[in-house]
Write an enzyme that holds these catalytic residues in place. Sequence first.
Site, PDB file in Angstrom:
ATOM      1  N   ARG A   1       0.831  -1.207   0.000  1.00 36.76           N
ATOM      2  CA  ARG A   1       0.000   0.000   0.000  1.00 36.76           C
ATOM      3  C   ARG A   1       0.859   1.248   0.000  1.00 36.76           C
ATOM      4  NH1 ARG A   1      -4.480  -1.526   4.643  1.00 36.76           N
ATOM      5  NH2 ARG A   1      -4.689  -3.705   4.028  1.00 36.76           N
TER       6      ARG A   1
ATOM      7  N   ASP B   1      -0.024   5.286   1.455  1.00 42.03           N
ATOM      8  CA  ASP B   1      -1.061   6.038   2.175  1.00 42.03           C
ATOM      9  C   ASP B   1      -1.680   7.125   1.304  1.00 42.03           C
ATOM     10  OD1 ASP B   1      -0.559   4.676   4.563  1.00 42.03           O
ATOM     11  OD2 ASP B   1       0.994   6.105   5.161  1.00 42.03           O
TER      12      ASP B   1
ATOM     13  N   ARG C   1       7.339   7.927   7.522  1.00 41.84           N
ATOM     14  CA  ARG C   1       6.903   9.271   7.913  1.00 41.84           C
ATOM     15  C   ARG C   1       7.147   9.520   9.411  1.00 41.84           C
ATOM     16  NH1 ARG C   1       1.027   9.136   5.576  1.00 41.84           N
ATOM     17  NH2 ARG C   1       0.875  11.088   6.745  1.00 41.84           N
TER      18      ARG C   1
END
Lengths: 262, 262
Positions: A52, A54, A199
């Site tokens: 994935r 985000d 992040r």
Amino acid sequence: MEQKTIRLVIEYVGTNYCGWQFQPNGISIQEVLETCLERITGEKPRVVGSGRTDAGVHAEGQVAHFQTTSRLRGPEFQRALNGILPPDIVIRESSREPASFHARFSQTGKRYRYVILNRSFPSALRRPYVWFLPHPFNLEAMREATRYLVGEHDFASFQAAKSRVQNRVRVLTLLDIQRQDDDLVFVFEGNGFLKHMIRIMVGTLVEVGLGKKTPARMKEILEARDRKKAGRTAPAQGLFLERVYYAKGAREREVSDVNSHD
Amino acid sequence: MEQKTIRLVIEYVGTNYCGWQFQPNGISIQEVLETCLERITGEKPRVVGSGRTDAGVHAEGQVAHFQTTSRLRGPEFQRALNGILPPDIVIRESSREPASFHARFSQTGKRYRYVILNRSFPSALRRPYVWFLPHPFNLEAMREATRYLVGEHDFASFQAAKSRVQNRVRVLTLLDIQRQDDDLVFVFEGNGFLKHMIRIMVGTLVEVGLGKKTPARMKEILEARDRKKAGRTAPAQGLFLERVYYAKGAREREVSDVNSHD
């Protein structure tokens, strides 16, 4: 009819999407690709990504695969898809692969880039692609802190609080920070990344760079295995999935002309 | 109260604007700047640009000036404006200048860049900033054609058909084309440019690069002074106003500390 496995290399601007994966709210990249492939093939292929990204995260080289009985040759999917995809999603490559190729299970690692624009004023032209921070950074302290992160660790402190992944051990093989003109460019390579891992690492390294945390605190944070010890999650728009790595055998592109599969 | 002349260097994304200058339809950059300056100063300053940019054209270094009696020092306008401007308009510099400084009349030339993305597939991330053309170009032929354009000429053939400017003589001091990876980058410098002049030159050079026109045709087109002889107007989104040049005397930054004016 013969079932073929097609691999896609995808570039996208994450700004207008809820991320790679289907979500009840918002449009995902995966969903847009499947809708376009249905129009091209008349089938409803499931598009499987390498993993994935985000909401708001960009990709230069996301990799995905799907199965189809379409008569289109592997490389022809690139043009067919680019002709109908919205302009913020582009197919950089398409190719037929052996049936054993799987975008997620065959991958051996990923490379991400995070960009901070570090000067006194923001950028209009690059705004969707950087985190703007005007404060002066101590780059040496940030680099010292990265030494605690590289290697095989339980990265639980750098995982989104809501995530339910049980095995949080990952190998971070590279964490490089370079100043390039007004940018601070972070490059991450590893065998896998937890949700928000990059992040949260960037957000924590920024606190080190601003003198709010010492480099050695990174070791404590890592060992605490507690999301609350780490820094804030850096915003999505500075993050790019640059490249997904595969073992040569998984794609066999080097072994024979890939077009011979078509 | 003392009247001060303030100079701005402005970066903007042209995509969402009708251009630099006021238009009955759409929002202009100039208008947004004046609205923000009114909020900051309580006055209604007229913002004078170095020249117009068309709808959709970007700027990295547009220059403008305005008069104000505000107590803010010259460099303080940068932060004050950036705090309230929409994020696709950014002030790169602000400074107080002598009363004789005029963004349009004091300028001595401009530098523009036009970018063509020249490969088989478009870019998602760079889409707002390039003209995507997949065909192979004959770069040598394009460069040969540029030799007819450089110098002092009546550029009437390269002026928007609707324009009513009478004196179409301009000096083009530089026209350089370089391949940089997948890009064809055109750099134009000159003492002034007619409406659409660069975009029509790029559109015509593209026809030379595709073999639809010979390089020598450029001479005939120039001498015809007829818009219909030239090629199509290249789209706005590939064009950037990079820099506006001023004689040193016009700004006197080198003579004394500019902050002493404040």
